[in-house]
Each structure stands twice: as C-alpha cells, then as structure tokens.
Design an enzyme around this catalytic site. Structure first.
Site, PDB file in Angstrom:
ATOM      1  N   CYS A 113       0.811  -1.228   0.000  1.00  0.00           N
ATOM      2  CA  CYS A 113       0.000   0.000   0.000  1.00  0.00           C
ATOM      3  C   CYS A 113       0.841   1.273   0.000  1.00  0.00           C
ATOM      4  CB  CYS A 113      -0.954  -0.005   1.184  1.00  0.00           C
ATOM      5  SG  CYS A 113      -2.067  -1.413   1.097  1.00  0.00           S
ATOM      6  N   HIS A 258      -3.847   6.834   2.082  1.00  0.00           N
ATOM      7  CA  HIS A 258      -4.147   5.548   1.454  1.00  0.00           C
ATOM      8  C   HIS A 258      -5.539   5.094   1.900  1.00  0.00           C
ATOM      9  CE1 HIS A 258      -4.158   1.454   0.300  1.00  0.00           C
ATOM     10  NE2 HIS A 258      -4.048   1.010   1.534  1.00  0.00           N
ATOM     11  N   ASN A 288     -10.094  -0.915  -1.256  1.00  0.00           N
ATOM     12  CA  ASN A 288      -8.645  -0.722  -1.114  1.00  0.00           C
ATOM     13  C   ASN A 288      -7.973  -1.179  -2.416  1.00  0.00           C
ATOM     14  OD1 ASN A 288      -5.930  -0.851  -0.478  1.00  0.00           O
ATOM     15  ND2 ASN A 288      -6.224  -1.836   1.513  1.00  0.00           N
TER      16      ASN A 288
HETATM   17  N1  COA Z   1     -18.694  -9.998   6.869  1.00  0.00           N
HETATM   18  C1  COA Z   1     -19.290 -10.307   8.028  1.00  0.00           C
HETATM   19  N2  COA Z   1     -18.623 -10.652   9.137  1.00  0.00           N
HETATM   20  C2  COA Z   1     -17.288 -10.679   9.065  1.00  0.00           C
HETATM   21  C3  COA Z   1     -16.589 -10.376   7.883  1.00  0.00           C
HETATM   22  C4  COA Z   1     -17.342 -10.034   6.764  1.00  0.00           C
HETATM   23  N3  COA Z   1     -16.783  -9.715   5.588  1.00  0.00           N
HETATM   24  N4  COA Z   1     -15.275 -10.498   8.131  1.00  0.00           N
HETATM   25  C5  COA Z   1     -15.130 -10.854   9.418  1.00  0.00           C
HETATM   26  N5  COA Z   1     -16.367 -10.980   9.987  1.00  0.00           N
HETATM   27  C6  COA Z   1     -16.697 -11.349  11.341  1.00  0.00           C
HETATM   28  C7  COA Z   1     -15.582 -12.025  12.080  1.00  0.00           C
HETATM   29  O1  COA Z   1     -15.577 -13.413  11.767  1.00  0.00           O
HETATM   30  C8  COA Z   1     -15.930 -11.756  13.528  1.00  0.00           C
HETATM   31  O2  COA Z   1     -16.926 -12.671  13.921  1.00  0.00           O
HETATM   32  P1  COA Z   1     -16.931 -13.296  15.406  1.00  0.00           P
HETATM   33  O3  COA Z   1     -17.071 -12.109  16.318  1.00  0.00           O
HETATM   34  O4  COA Z   1     -18.100 -14.191  15.388  1.00  0.00           O
HETATM   35  O5  COA Z   1     -15.605 -13.978  15.547  1.00  0.00           O
HETATM   36  C9  COA Z   1     -16.601 -10.384  13.480  1.00  0.00           C
HETATM   37  O6  COA Z   1     -16.945 -10.153  12.091  1.00  0.00           O
HETATM   38  C10 COA Z   1     -15.732  -9.258  13.975  1.00  0.00           C
HETATM   39  O7  COA Z   1     -14.462  -9.429  13.413  1.00  0.00           O
HETATM   40  P2  COA Z   1     -13.309  -8.446  13.732  1.00  0.00           P
HETATM   41  O8  COA Z   1     -12.080  -8.879  13.017  1.00  0.00           O
HETATM   42  O9  COA Z   1     -13.245  -8.187  15.195  1.00  0.00           O
HETATM   43  O10 COA Z   1     -13.859  -7.115  13.044  1.00  0.00           O
HETATM   44  P3  COA Z   1     -13.227  -5.710  13.097  1.00  0.00           P
HETATM   45  O11 COA Z   1     -14.184  -4.758  13.698  1.00  0.00           O
HETATM   46  O12 COA Z   1     -11.838  -5.724  13.610  1.00  0.00           O
HETATM   47  O13 COA Z   1     -13.137  -5.338  11.543  1.00  0.00           O
HETATM   48  C11 COA Z   1     -11.660  -5.330   9.672  1.00  0.00           C
HETATM   49  C12 COA Z   1     -12.443  -6.187  10.662  1.00  0.00           C
HETATM   50  C13 COA Z   1     -10.918  -6.245   8.728  1.00  0.00           C
HETATM   51  C14 COA Z   1     -12.648  -4.474   8.897  1.00  0.00           C
HETATM   52  C15 COA Z   1     -10.697  -4.412  10.471  1.00  0.00           C
HETATM   53  O14 COA Z   1      -9.946  -5.194  11.369  1.00  0.00           O
HETATM   54  C16 COA Z   1      -9.772  -3.660   9.572  1.00  0.00           C
HETATM   55  O15 COA Z   1     -10.211  -2.828   8.800  1.00  0.00           O
HETATM   56  N6  COA Z   1      -8.462  -3.900   9.696  1.00  0.00           N
HETATM   57  C17 COA Z   1      -7.503  -3.273   8.823  1.00  0.00           C
HETATM   58  C18 COA Z   1      -7.509  -3.978   7.517  1.00  0.00           C
HETATM   59  C19 COA Z   1      -6.757  -3.240   6.466  1.00  0.00           C
HETATM   60  O16 COA Z   1      -6.765  -2.052   6.438  1.00  0.00           O
HETATM   61  N7  COA Z   1      -6.113  -3.989   5.593  1.00  0.00           N
HETATM   62  C20 COA Z   1      -5.381  -3.430   4.529  1.00  0.00           C
HETATM   63  C21 COA Z   1      -4.157  -2.747   5.029  1.00  0.00           C
HETATM   64  S1  COA Z   1      -3.421  -1.818   3.819  1.00  0.00           S
END
Ligand code: COA
Length: 331
Positions: A113, A258, A288
């Site tokens: 990124c 980004h 993204n």
């Molecule tokens: N749809 C529905 N539920 C989903 C899902 C989706 N696409 N992806 C994950 N879940 C579920 C998980 O399984 C989890 O379920 P559980 O509580 O039963 O275990 C629940 O949603 C919460 O997951 P969690 O990982 O705690 O969510 P979060 O609030 O941390 O959000 C992201 C997840 C990925 C959106 C967040 O962590 C994020 O944005 N991280 C940065 C990612 C990023 O920027 N990546 C690129 C970097 S350049």
C-alpha cells in the site's frame, strides 16, 4: 534549486462495479457489515484477461494527455504493484512494451500500500540528481483474481478492488512547486500480519499441487493488528513530517491518505487536529486498491478542482510489510 513535481496525472478503473450486496450473494457478509466496518460501498473488478499492466496503461495514457506529452517524452518508468502480471519480469516491462517506449529503464516497486509513495520518492531522487527528466510513476492492481470469495476469505475479500493511477514527474525550478519531503519506513517483524505465502522459494519445488488445497494461495491478514498499527504509525508519521517541515496541520490544504479503511482515516484526522474536510476519501467507490489508491484519489481530487497550484498536499500510506510513508508537496 531543482525540485521534482507532478506535471500530469491520470487514473483508470475497470468498468465492472461490484456492490456489497453482490458479495453478500457469494459469502456470508452484508452491506451493513462492510459499510460500518470499512466505509466501502462498492469496488471495481477487472474482467478475465485484463492484467495489471493493462489498467496501468490506461492510467498512464491519461497522465500523458494531462501533461501534454507523448510516450516518447518519457525517460524512465517506476511501476508499483503487489498483483504483477507475472512473477517476473517486472510489470514495468510489460507496460513499457505496451507504451512502445523501449529501451527506457523500468523499475518495479513491491511495497504494497505504500508502493506508490516509495516509487515517487525514488523518481524524485532520480530527477533531483539529474539522471532523468520525465518519469512515469504508476500504481496498479488487479486484486479480484486472488481473493477467496467464500466464507473463509470474507475478512479480506470484501476490502479490495482493482484500479490504477499514474503521474508524470519532471524537474522544476519554481520555488513554489514540487516535492518538499518524503519519509519511508518499514518493520519486517510484521511481514506475516498481511501476506500471501503461496510463492515460497525455500520449498523444493517452490509450489506443489497440495498447496492449492490449503489457504496459502489466498492473502492472510490479522485485521486487528493491521488496524492498530496503522493508526499508531500513521499518527507518528504525520507528526514527524509536519515537525521536520515546520508545517502546522492548518497549513495543509488536502491530505491524501491511502484508502484502507474509512475508520482509520477518520480517527487520524480527528486525533491530529486537522480541519474537517482536509482528509479526503474515495474508498466508498473503489475499496482498497493498494498501490493505486493514492494516485486514484489524488487524480479525483485534482479533477474536482479542490487543489490549486501552490497548495500544500500531504500524501500518507500504511500497509503490508509493515511499511508506511509520507510525501509533502506543493502542487
Ligand atoms: N462480513 C461479516 N462478518 C465478518 C466479515 C465479513 N466480511 N469479516 C469478518 N467478519 C466477522 C468475524 O468473523 C468476527 O466474527 P466473530 O465475532 O463471530 O468472531 C466479526 O466479524 C468481527 O471481526 P473483527 O475482526 O473483530 O472485526 P473488526 O471490527 O476488527 O473489523 C476489519 C475487521 C478487517 C474491517 C478491520 O480489522 C480492519 O479494517 N483492519 C484493517 C484492515 C486493512 O486495512 N487492511 C489493509 C491494510 S493496507
């Protein structure tokens, strides 16, 4: 004093729009979950047969038109991507052939990124030492071929989209224009927090048929670690950049962050005391797009008339590696 500046900019996304609802028909997710967690509403996916260099070519043509140049005016190409056309040679070579500009040099940057900002910093240095004049810097990604659209891959698959952005960088002696400062960082101890392990050269052979039945062929992400580190490192990065350049947040016209997650950028803007509206976003439309996200957003902001000649613009990125980087420029 010679500085390098952006003299042309362009971007391109493939025409096919994929909504959150369309993804929800393939895996257990929902429009509501994706919007509230990330801000993403839709993304674009390239059709079968369209490669990263194809998207980069369209963005490059638009950047050349904006600069009033033809491909023959280019001296060098820097190509940033994590979804290269092939493992080797670099995608810059494929783009160079499509532009018909052999034998100018091509350099691929594999910095996820932050790839576009690393690429711009390299181009800036090459221009300032007088080695090249007109450098094409491209960020381009086709993620849609390498995402797992099943329940198991939902945490990653909903985040990414395809697209490309490109700039032409050239020297200028105008004191009110150009790149003023760049900062590049990495912490490889977190390399596995967001990575794809399928191409493992320590294995002999590097790939075997059973790999396809494992999760190795899909990107793996510790979403919480990425989120937490992004907020911390980007905060430090912006403070450092402003301090080293003796600039106050209110002097910055636009921050081009980004586009990984709207919540990360909203949190940062508030914590760092920027005026509302300084951080711009377009993740809603594209998801993204990794190396393409900064030039794509910069191009849209420029075309919307929001940036005027001489404005201070701050570009920032954080991503896999972990890597993070900034670039401060006068437009
Ligand atoms: N749809 C529905 N539920 C989903 C899902 C989706 N696409 N992806 C994950 N879940 C579920 C998980 O399984 C989890 O379920 P559980 O509580 O039963 O275990 C629940 O949603 C919460 O997951 P969690 O990982 O705690 O969510 P979060 O609030 O941390 O959000 C992201 C997840 C990925 C959106 C967040 O962590 C994020 O944005 N991280 C940065 C990612 C990023 O920027 N990546 C690129 C970097 S350049």
């Amino acid at each position: 004093m010679i500085r390098s500046c952006i003299v042309g900019i362009g971007s391109y996304v493939p025409p096919r729009v994929v909504s959150n609802d369309e993804l929800a028909r393939m895996m257990d997710t929902s429009d509501e979950w994706i919007r509230t967690r990330t801000g993403i509403v839709e993304r674009h996916f390239a059709e079968e047969g369209v490669s990263c260099s194809d998207l980069g070519l369209e963005a490059s043509k638009r950047a050349l038109t904006d600069a009033g140049m033809t491909p023959g005016d280019l001296d060098f190409i820097v190509f940033a991507t994590i979804s290269p056309d092939h493992h080797f040679p670099g995608t810059g070579c494929f783009l160079q052939a499509k532009l018909g500009v052999a034998p100018i040099g091509c350099l691929d940057v594999r910095n996820q990124c932050t790839g576009f900002l690393y690429g711009m910093a390299v181009a800036d240095a090459l221009i300032r030492v007088g080695m090249y004049k007109n450098i094409l810097v491209v960020g381009s990604e086709v993620h849609s071929s390498a995402l797992d659209f099943t329940d198991e891959g939902r945490d990653v698959a909903v985040l990414f989209g395809d697209g490309a952005g490109a700039v032409i960088m050239s020297p200028s002696d105008d004191p009110n224009r150009g790149i003023l400062y760049s900062e590049l960082h990495a912490d490889g101890r977190f390399a596995r927090a967001l990575f794809m392990s399928v191409w493992d050269i320590s294995r002999k052979p590097f790939i075997t048929p059973d790999v396809f039945s494992t999760r190795e062929i899909w990107p793996q992400m510790d979403g919480r670690a990425v989120f937490k580190n992004a907020v911390i490192k980007l905060g430090e990065l912006v403070e450092n950049t402003l301090r080293n350049c003796r600039v106050k947040p209110e002097e910055i016209k636009i921050v081009i962050p980004h586009q990984a997650n709207l919540r990360i950028n909203d949190l940062l803007a508030e914590r760092l005391g920027f005026r509302p509206g300084t951080f711009v976003n377009n993740i809603q439309k594209y998801g993204n797009t990794t190396a393409a996200s900064i030039p794509l957003l910069l191009d849209e902001t420029y075309r919307a008339g929001t940036i005027q000649r001489g404005d201070l613009i701050l570009l920032i990125a954080f991503g896999s590696g972990f890597t993070w980087a900034s670039s401060l420029m006068r437009w």
